[in-house]
Design an enzyme around this catalytic site. Structure first.
Site, PDB file in Angstrom:
ATOM      1  CG  HIS A 354       4.773  -2.132   0.862  1.00 45.89           C
ATOM      2  ND1 HIS A 354       5.026  -3.345   0.289  1.00 45.89           N
ATOM      3  CD2 HIS A 354       3.613  -2.275   1.537  1.00 45.89           C
ATOM      4  CE1 HIS A 354       4.050  -4.186   0.573  1.00 45.89           C
ATOM      5  NE2 HIS A 354       3.184  -3.558   1.326  1.00 45.89           N
ATOM      6  NE  ARG A 461       6.797  -7.321  -0.134  1.00 42.63           N
ATOM      7  CZ  ARG A 461       7.911  -7.661   0.507  1.00 42.63           C
ATOM      8  NH1 ARG A 461       9.065  -7.686  -0.166  1.00 42.63           N
ATOM      9  NH2 ARG A 461       7.895  -7.981   1.778  1.00 42.63           N
ATOM     10  NE  ARG A 497       1.562  -8.888  -2.403  1.00 39.73           N
ATOM     11  CZ  ARG A 497       2.119  -8.247  -1.381  1.00 39.73           C
ATOM     12  NH1 ARG A 497       1.817  -8.610  -0.142  1.00 39.73           N
ATOM     13  NH2 ARG A 497       2.977  -7.276  -1.569  1.00 39.73           N
ATOM     14  NE  ARG A 630       0.726  -2.104   6.781  1.00 36.73           N
ATOM     15  CZ  ARG A 630       1.566  -2.442   5.826  1.00 36.73           C
ATOM     16  NH1 ARG A 630       2.861  -2.429   6.069  1.00 36.73           N
ATOM     17  NH2 ARG A 630       1.137  -2.795   4.635  1.00 36.73           N
ATOM     18  CB  CYS A 667       4.575 -13.827   3.419  1.00 37.80           C
ATOM     19  SG  CYS A 667       2.974 -13.046   3.127  1.00 37.80           S
TER      20      CYS A 667
END
Length: 744
Positions: A354, A461, A497, A630, A667
């Site tokens: 992020h 977010r 979200r 990731r 998204c």
């Protein structure tokens, strides 16, 4: 044997120069294996260079060079495997270098030093008597080489960077494309314990500086200790408690102070005391006492950091820098002055962490996975970040800087070209309308971003405002933020979200310690376990959305149908409470789930009975389908959203949703990439949500392609074997269409 391996590895890793490290390595390995000779060759420009030896002629170090195709040392590097010979002179690849005086040696064992598939060097042991080194000896040397590969590679890079007249290239992974030219701002870099011996002129002033630095150090260590006490991690907390005790007057703290009274500057005093005690403890036989040397080093570096860079975040105004740090979290980037952030380079973190996503949202070039960077002396040196290629150049030549300034000008010209069409709707050549939405997190700038061509907010977010607080925001505080976001969208759709923390998004006031956080307590799992927090957020969203149809609510990290049912029950509870207490006209919004856990791909028929839409989170879906963390640079090359298996999963999800009359959008980061966008549109995705920096480029691209061409392109892409082939195919298509510059 394990203790020997550990001792050698620690001694090499703690060395402050490549030359010292290699000398320690050859002498320690020679003693441990009880051989007559140990040497290390380092690979430089496809040549193996004798870099240290204990047994050969010392004057040959740095002089003897051989290509990979020559000699037995070259054979080990070329084959990337051990070469173990009873009599080296009998082998056809044996090559004698008279200057090293190795003619007396017969037994020969060479092991390549390999780091991430690349040969760094070769370590060799030799004996005069003809004999085969045993399997145990060979295994020991191979284990040692594997353990030391990263340290040697890092020290090699550090040695290169130390040369002021040599341009150095570091390689990482692109996390946010673009080019930046600015001086390095190293945050949290290594503070060398070896400070120069400088006499002070004012003992009182230096004593006060030392006391203040130790005080700040105690506070920082105390905060860490309390945190781990709260988490009931006694072992970790005890480490910090021990460091605090070392700062007492009766321990190292008193020694530092006495050294200042002898007339040394505070930095010199800490360095002198630390190095003296480290040497004493390393000389001890007791393994436990020997280990305490690392505690002394750690504490010395902490105090030196407080002396040297106590307020490191106070930057000079109007001076953009490239932030160099071990790992940048979203909070650090959100709080860093945007006008001073030219680029980001980190040792850790993946391209879809992020922090990387936030860097892309801010439009800041970023590279991750540049290993051993903080051990290099690059603070305040001029850097060029070519994030599009994952390259970092240190102290580049004026010609290189000029070339990259020209590239930046060309990129800005392209951006202006794309921006000219941003207010026009995204309609393909065959008339098909594609909706482009914005991924947003920071409230600042949302209004201007929405005004610049987005059809709405496809992903807000909500965790970002949570991260910027020192506590959970109250219901009224959340209502205010959500109302501002909805207002900024000016009546256009907004998908919010629910709280998605955990994994790589920790809250500073709600730490979560897990061995595998990406498979742990995160997303909807955390919200359902804390209904008192979940209900507050749901009530805040409902109040902000009020009577309109603008708001949709998205549930993250859903892995089973029961989670959907529980979340819907809490939403109904929040709605009933508000109808009774606040406003009976509050409407229920559209509800959706993030499609990111692979299991949900096979339950879309049941999902369609419960919610109104799904939004594909391509980052996590790729991570879970490929079993690749990731955020881990060691396996970052395996994280590939263009893997044909991933593309087939995305295609099938779109088809299944159409069959079950379930609205679907995407998204994830793939939607904001030119190659990804045209493949998704070819699959039938008509709603793409992306960072603001991608909107103009994707709009420009989609207005110049047709669905018929893309259908043929998709059919070919799905039949390929790997992601590289897919990207080459799409690149070839864009080249034929005269659109390949959009990839720059």
């Amino acid at each position: 044997m394990l203790n020997t391996l550990r001792d050698i590895t620690q001694a090499v890793a703690s060395a402050h120069s490549l030359e010292t490290a290699l000398e320690v390595l050859v002498s320690s390995t020679k003693a441990a294996m009880e051989t007559q000779c140990c040497s290390v060759y380092i690979l430089e420009q496809q040549e193996l260079v004798l870099s240290a030896t204990d047994g050969l002629e010392k004057s040959a170090v740095g002089r003897v060079r051989m290509p990979l195709t020559q000699g037995l040392v070259g054979l080990a590097a070329e084959r990337e495997e051990a070469v173990n010979l009873a009599d080296a002179r009998l082998h056809p690849r044996f090559k004698l270098f008279p200057e090293v005086a190795e003619e007396e040696y017969r037994a020969f064992l060479a092991v390549p030093i390999i780091y991430q598939k690349a040969v760094v060097g070769v370590i060799v042991v030799q004996q005069a008597s003809a004999r085969q080194f045993s399997e145990g000896e060979e295994a020991f040397l191979m284990t040692l080489a594997a353990q030391l590969a990263m340290a040697i590679r890092g020290l090699k890079q550090k040695a290169q960077v130390s040369s002021l007249h040599q341009q150095i290239l570091f390689q990482g992974t692109s996390a946010s494309s673009g080019i930046a030219i600015a001086h390095a701002f190293v945050l949290g870099g290594e503070i060398s314990l070896e400070q120069p011996d400088i006499r002070c002129e004012d003992i009182v002033l230096e004593s006060n500086r030392l006391v203040a630095a130790m005080g700040r150090c105690k506070e920082a260590i105390g905060a860490l200790s309390q945190r781990f006490d709260r988490e009931q991690d006694e072992e970790v907390a005890s480490i910090f408690n021990a460091l605090q005790l070392l700062l007492d007057d009766a321990s190292l703290g008193g020694e530092y102070a006495r050294e200042v009274l002898l007339g040394w500057e505070a930095e010199s005093a800490v360095s002198r005391v630390s190095l003296r005690y480290i040497q004493q403890f390393l000389a001890m036989e007791d393994p436990y006492l020997k280990e305490r040397a690392s505690d002394i080093r750690d504490l010395g570096q902490k105090v030196l950091r407080q002396l040297i860079e106590p307020e490191r975040l106070e930057l000079e105004p109007d001076k953009p820098v490239i932030l160099v740090t071990k790992e940048a979290d979203a909070t650090m980037l959100a709080e860093f002055p945007r006008q001073k952030l030219a680029g980001i380079v980190t040792e850790l973190g993946g391209v879809n962490s992020h922090a990387a996503i936030l860097a892309r949202a801010l439009g800041v070039p970023a590279i991750t996975g540049v290993e051993q960077l903080l051990s290099a002396d690059i603070d305040q040196k001029l850097l060029v970040v070519n994030a599009s290629r994952g390259q970092l150049m240190v102290s580049p030549s004026p010609a290189i800087v000029s070339e990259y300034r020209s590239l930046i000008s060309a990129q800005k010209a392209l951006q202006r070209q794309y921006a000219q069409e941003l207010t026009l709707p995204s309609v393909m050549l065959d008339g098909k309308r594609i909706r482009l939405y914005l991924n947003a997190g920071l409230l600042s700038g949302v209004a201007s971003e929405i005004a610049e061509g987005a059809d709405g907010i496809g992903l807000y977010r909500t965790e970002i405002p949570f991260m910027l607080q020192q506590r959970f925001p109250s219901e009224s505080e959340q209502v205010k933020v959500y109302q501002q976001v909805l207002s900024a969208a000016s009546g256009r759709p907004v998908v919010m979200r629910t709280l998605d923390v955990g994994g790589d998004k920790p809250l500073p006031y709600f730490p979560i310690k897990e061995d595998n956080p990406f498979l742990g307590w995160r997303g909807i799992r955390l919200s359902l376990d804390h209904p008192e927090l979940f209900l507050v957020q749901l009530r805040a969203m409902l109040q902000a959305g009020a009577e309109g149809k603008q708001l949709s609510i998205l549930l993250p990290m859903v892995s089973n149908l029961d989670e959907i049912d529980q979340a819907l029950a809490y939403l109904e509870q929040a709605h009933v409470e508000l109808k009774n207490d606040v406003n009976s006209n509050i409407k229920m919004p559209r509800i959706g789930i993030m499609l990111e856990v692979p299991a949900m791909l096979y339950q879309l028929d049941e999902v369609a009975k419960r919610v109104d839409f799904v939004s594909v989170g391509s980052n996590d879906l790729t991570q879970y389908l490929l079993a690749v963390d990731r955020n881990n640079p060691r396996v970052s090359s395996l994280f590939d959203s263009y893997h044909p298996g991933i593309l087939r999963a995305l295609h099938q999800a779109r088809l299944d949703c159409e069959y079950h009359h379930l609205d679907i959008s995407i998204c994830g980061e793939l939607a904001g990439e030119p190659m990804g966008a045209i493949l998704l549109v070819a699959m039938g995705y008509h709603q793409l949500s992306m960072n603001q920096g991608s909107l103009a480029r994707i709009n420009y691209l989609l207005r110049r392609v047709s669905g018929e061409d893309l259908a043929q392109l998709l059919a070919q892409a799905l039949s390929l074997s790997n992601g590289f082939q897919v990207r080459e195919l799409v690149k070839e298509y864009l080249t034929l269409q005269g659109l390949v510059t959009i990839l720059n």
